[in-house]
Design a protein around this motif. Structure first.
Motif, PDB file in Angstrom:
ATOM      1  N   ILE A   1       9.003  16.396 -20.552  1.00 35.99           N
ATOM      2  CA  ILE A   1       9.437  16.608 -21.310  1.00 35.99           C
ATOM      3  C   ILE A   1       9.901  15.979 -22.379  1.00 35.99           C
ATOM      4  CG2 ILE A   1      10.326  15.561 -18.741  1.00 35.99           C
ATOM      5  CD1 ILE A   1       9.905  12.674 -20.105  1.00 35.99           C
ATOM      6  N   LYS A   2      11.433  15.952 -23.446  1.00 36.05           N
ATOM      7  CA  LYS A   2      11.567  15.412 -24.275  1.00 36.05           C
ATOM      8  C   LYS A   2      11.987  14.813 -24.380  1.00 36.05           C
ATOM      9  CE  LYS A   2      14.381  17.636 -28.045  1.00 36.05           C
ATOM     10  NZ  LYS A   2      15.877  18.423 -28.463  1.00 36.05           N
ATOM     11  N   ARG A   3      11.587  13.585 -25.092  1.00 32.14           N
ATOM     12  CA  ARG A   3      11.995  11.947 -25.671  1.00 32.14           C
ATOM     13  C   ARG A   3      13.419  12.323 -26.274  1.00 32.14           C
ATOM     14  NH1 ARG A   3       9.169   7.876 -24.184  1.00 32.14           N
ATOM     15  NH2 ARG A   3       9.521   6.685 -26.299  1.00 32.14           N
ATOM     16  N   PRO A   4      13.993  11.233 -26.164  1.00 32.30           N
ATOM     17  CA  PRO A   4      14.920  11.054 -26.674  1.00 32.30           C
ATOM     18  C   PRO A   4      14.688  10.768 -28.562  1.00 32.30           C
ATOM     19  CG  PRO A   4      15.251   9.316 -25.913  1.00 32.30           C
ATOM     20  CD  PRO A   4      13.608   9.378 -25.582  1.00 32.30           C
ATOM     21  N   ASP A   5      13.960  10.487 -29.386  1.00 32.64           N
ATOM     22  CA  ASP A   5      13.839  10.946 -30.721  1.00 32.64           C
ATOM     23  C   ASP A   5      12.837  12.127 -31.069  1.00 32.64           C
ATOM     24  OD1 ASP A   5      10.623  11.027 -29.294  1.00 32.64           O
ATOM     25  OD2 ASP A   5       9.626   9.989 -31.065  1.00 32.64           O
ATOM     26  N   GLY A   6      13.124  13.835 -29.517  1.00 31.87           N
ATOM     27  CA  GLY A   6      13.209  14.707 -29.827  1.00 31.87           C
ATOM     28  C   GLY A   6      11.480  15.060 -29.788  1.00 31.87           C
ATOM     29  N   THR A   7      10.311  14.252 -29.815  1.00 34.05           N
ATOM     30  CA  THR A   7       8.904  14.837 -29.113  1.00 34.05           C
ATOM     31  C   THR A   7       8.629  14.570 -27.902  1.00 34.05           C
ATOM     32  OG1 THR A   7       8.782  12.184 -29.216  1.00 34.05           O
ATOM     33  CG2 THR A   7       8.012  12.631 -31.016  1.00 34.05           C
ATOM     34  N   ARG A   8       8.018  15.198 -27.549  1.00 33.93           N
ATOM     35  CA  ARG A   8       7.670  16.148 -26.162  1.00 33.93           C
ATOM     36  C   ARG A   8       6.613  14.705 -25.357  1.00 33.93           C
ATOM     37  NH1 ARG A   8       8.620  21.428 -24.264  1.00 33.93           N
ATOM     38  NH2 ARG A   8       6.272  21.451 -23.927  1.00 33.93           N
ATOM     39  N   GLN A   9       6.354  14.389 -24.385  1.00 33.67           N
ATOM     40  CA  GLN A   9       5.893  13.828 -23.464  1.00 33.67           C
ATOM     41  C   GLN A   9       5.333  14.386 -21.710  1.00 33.67           C
ATOM     42  OE1 GLN A   9       7.457   9.895 -22.812  1.00 33.67           O
ATOM     43  NE2 GLN A   9       6.098   9.012 -22.073  1.00 33.67           N
ATOM     44  N   TRP A  10       4.014  14.321 -21.841  1.00 29.85           N
ATOM     45  CA  TRP A  10       3.968  14.797 -20.196  1.00 29.85           C
ATOM     46  C   TRP A  10       4.348  13.099 -19.256  1.00 29.85           C
ATOM     47  CZ3 TRP A  10       2.601  19.118 -19.062  1.00 29.85           C
ATOM     48  CH2 TRP A  10       1.655  19.487 -20.009  1.00 29.85           C
ATOM     49  N   ALA A  11       5.220  14.410 -18.438  1.00 34.19           N
ATOM     50  CA  ALA A  11       5.274  13.534 -16.950  1.00 34.19           C
ATOM     51  C   ALA A  11       4.690  14.138 -15.520  1.00 34.19           C
ATOM     52  CB  ALA A  11       7.156  14.206 -16.793  1.00 34.19           C
ATOM     53  N   TYR A  12       4.656  13.053 -15.222  1.00 28.13           N
ATOM     54  CA  TYR A  12       4.173  13.599 -13.619  1.00 28.13           C
ATOM     55  C   TYR A  12       4.574  12.962 -12.273  1.00 28.13           C
ATOM     56  CZ  TYR A  12      -0.107  13.283 -10.108  1.00 28.13           C
ATOM     57  OH  TYR A  12      -0.580  13.553  -9.005  1.00 28.13           O
ATOM     58  N   LYS A  13       4.994  13.815 -11.728  1.00 28.07           N
ATOM     59  CA  LYS A  13       6.190  13.339 -10.655  1.00 28.07           C
ATOM     60  C   LYS A  13       7.267  13.002 -10.793  1.00 28.07           C
ATOM     61  CE  LYS A  13       1.945  12.920  -7.577  1.00 28.07           C
ATOM     62  NZ  LYS A  13       1.332  12.025  -6.786  1.00 28.07           N
ATOM     63  N   GLY A  14       7.670  13.644 -11.999  1.00 29.81           N
ATOM     64  CA  GLY A  14       8.984  13.499 -12.562  1.00 29.81           C
ATOM     65  C   GLY A  14       8.915  12.177 -13.546  1.00 29.81           C
TER      66      GLY A  14
ATOM     67  N   ARG B   1       1.005  -1.171  -0.324  1.00 35.79           N
ATOM     68  CA  ARG B   1       0.037  -0.090   0.074  1.00 35.79           C
ATOM     69  C   ARG B   1       1.072   1.446  -0.089  1.00 35.79           C
ATOM     70  NH1 ARG B   1      -4.589   1.707   2.090  1.00 35.79           N
ATOM     71  NH2 ARG B   1      -5.483   3.651   2.139  1.00 35.79           N
ATOM     72  N   ASP B   2       0.897   2.432  -0.645  1.00 34.11           N
ATOM     73  CA  ASP B   2       1.348   3.699  -1.262  1.00 34.11           C
ATOM     74  C   ASP B   2       2.640   2.970  -1.064  1.00 34.11           C
ATOM     75  OD1 ASP B   2      -0.562   4.785   0.241  1.00 34.11           O
ATOM     76  OD2 ASP B   2      -0.752   5.259   2.183  1.00 34.11           O
ATOM     77  N   THR B   3       3.273   2.201  -1.652  1.00 36.71           N
ATOM     78  CA  THR B   3       4.483   2.001  -2.126  1.00 36.71           C
ATOM     79  C   THR B   3       4.484   3.457  -3.169  1.00 36.71           C
ATOM     80  OG1 THR B   3       4.997  -0.180  -1.320  1.00 36.71           O
ATOM     81  CG2 THR B   3       6.270   0.859  -4.117  1.00 36.71           C
ATOM     82  N   PHE B   4       3.946   3.209  -4.341  1.00 36.66           N
ATOM     83  CA  PHE B   4       4.130   4.071  -5.839  1.00 36.66           C
ATOM     84  C   PHE B   4       3.946   5.902  -4.993  1.00 36.66           C
ATOM     85  CE2 PHE B   4       5.278  -0.052  -7.592  1.00 36.66           C
ATOM     86  CZ  PHE B   4       6.118   0.541  -8.393  1.00 36.66           C
ATOM     87  N   LEU B   5       3.533   5.953  -4.164  1.00 36.10           N
ATOM     88  CA  LEU B   5       3.150   7.661  -3.800  1.00 36.10           C
ATOM     89  C   LEU B   5       4.950   8.440  -3.285  1.00 36.10           C
ATOM     90  CD1 LEU B   5      -0.258   7.456  -1.489  1.00 36.10           C
ATOM     91  CD2 LEU B   5       0.127   8.098  -4.385  1.00 36.10           C
ATOM     92  N   HIS B   6       5.582   7.014  -2.969  1.00 41.39           N
ATOM     93  CA  HIS B   6       6.509   7.421  -2.345  1.00 41.39           C
ATOM     94  C   HIS B   6       8.247   7.304  -3.790  1.00 41.39           C
ATOM     95  CE1 HIS B   6       4.709   8.521   0.554  1.00 41.39           C
ATOM     96  NE2 HIS B   6       4.049   7.135   0.871  1.00 41.39           N
ATOM     97  N   ASN B   7       7.661   7.738  -4.556  1.00 36.11           N
ATOM     98  CA  ASN B   7       8.850   7.277  -6.337  1.00 36.11           C
ATOM     99  C   ASN B   7       9.803   9.041  -5.901  1.00 36.11           C
ATOM    100  OD1 ASN B   7       8.680   4.602  -6.979  1.00 36.11           O
ATOM    101  ND2 ASN B   7       6.404   5.666  -7.579  1.00 36.11           N
ATOM    102  N   ALA B   8      10.729   8.160  -5.489  1.00 38.98           N
ATOM    103  CA  ALA B   8      12.483   9.492  -6.094  1.00 38.98           C
ATOM    104  C   ALA B   8      11.498  10.309  -6.809  1.00 38.98           C
ATOM    105  CB  ALA B   8      13.420   9.188  -5.989  1.00 38.98           C
ATOM    106  N   TYR B   9      10.881  11.599  -6.626  1.00 39.77           N
ATOM    107  CA  TYR B   9      10.961  12.018  -8.503  1.00 39.77           C
ATOM    108  C   TYR B   9      12.597  13.190  -9.531  1.00 39.77           C
ATOM    109  CZ  TYR B   9      10.819  16.957 -10.739  1.00 39.77           C
ATOM    110  OH  TYR B   9      10.562  18.007 -11.265  1.00 39.77           O
ATOM    111  N   TYR B  10      13.529  12.914  -8.366  1.00 42.25           N
ATOM    112  CA  TYR B  10      14.451  12.855  -9.185  1.00 42.25           C
ATOM    113  C   TYR B  10      15.313  11.977  -9.888  1.00 42.25           C
ATOM    114  CZ  TYR B  10      17.818   9.439  -5.644  1.00 42.25           C
ATOM    115  OH  TYR B  10      18.174   8.471  -5.266  1.00 42.25           O
ATOM    116  N   LYS B  11      14.594  10.203  -9.808  1.00 40.53           N
ATOM    117  CA  LYS B  11      15.308   9.386 -10.572  1.00 40.53           C
ATOM    118  C   LYS B  11      14.221   9.386 -11.748  1.00 40.53           C
ATOM    119  CE  LYS B  11      16.568   6.028  -7.085  1.00 40.53           C
ATOM    120  NZ  LYS B  11      16.653   4.766  -6.651  1.00 40.53           N
TER     121      LYS B  11
END
Length: 175
Positions: free
Chosen positions: A104-117, A58-68
């Motif tokens: 964020i910029k993807r490796p192919d140059g497109t842009r993608q939404w990131a949520y909480k990093g 429970r709640d494991t993925f509420l605490h992912n490290a943003y910097y990672k």
């Protein structure tokens, strides 16, 4: 706590946090609130790491490290085989960061939404709204083979620092 009790009632909303177009929060039985796109479950690809007690507590993925997530960027899914299953939540050219959301910029140059990093994706295996068949999927990276495979393995190992394996763990995006 009155939400869903009676469909004639709605929760009074004083403020609303930003979400990209067609993104909403939905409750899934057994999983609680999740982030969805047009009703389809959104997922994050998380680098392997040691989690005491396992990844599905429970709640494991509420605490992912943003910097990672920031280090990983769009690197959870970059090759053609992966992109057949995992479809990036693309951001329009003029998209701006707002709250937990950032393009964020993807490796192919497109842009993608990131949520909480972490970059977000839909899963090709989900055919109807509310399905979540991409939840708790391990994608192990090859540590032998082509130069590209080795580079990806070293890239992921550098982020996760996890002993015993390297790869991406796909899980439901939680608000």
């Amino acid at each position: 706590y009155g939400g869903g009790v009676d469909r004639r009632w709605t929760v009074a909303q004083v403020t609303a946090n930003f979400r990209p177009a067609h993104v909403a929060i939905r409750s899934l039985d057994g999983y609680g609130d999740v982030v969805v796109l047009n009703g389809m479950t959104l997922y994050g690809g998380y680098p392997f790491e040691k989690r005491w007690g396992g990844r599905n507590l429970r709640d494991t993925f509420l605490h992912n490290a943003y910097y990672k997530g920031k280090q990983l960027g769009g690197g959870a899914c970059i090759d053609a085989a992966c992109l057949q299953s995992w479809h990036p939540l693309l951001a329009p050219a003029g998209a701006q960061s707002d709250g937990f959301w950032e393009p964020i910029k993807r490796p192919d140059g497109t842009r993608q939404w990131a949520y909480k990093g972490y970059a977000l994706y839909t899963f090709a295996g989900d055919k109807t709204a509310g399905e979540h068949t991409g939840q708790a999927v391990y994608a192990f990276e090859k540590v032998e083979g082509s130069q590209t495979e080795l580079q990806q393995a070293f890239f992921l190992q550098g982020i996760s620092q996890a002993p015993g394996g390297v790869g991406i763990y796909w899980n439901i995006a939680k608000p």
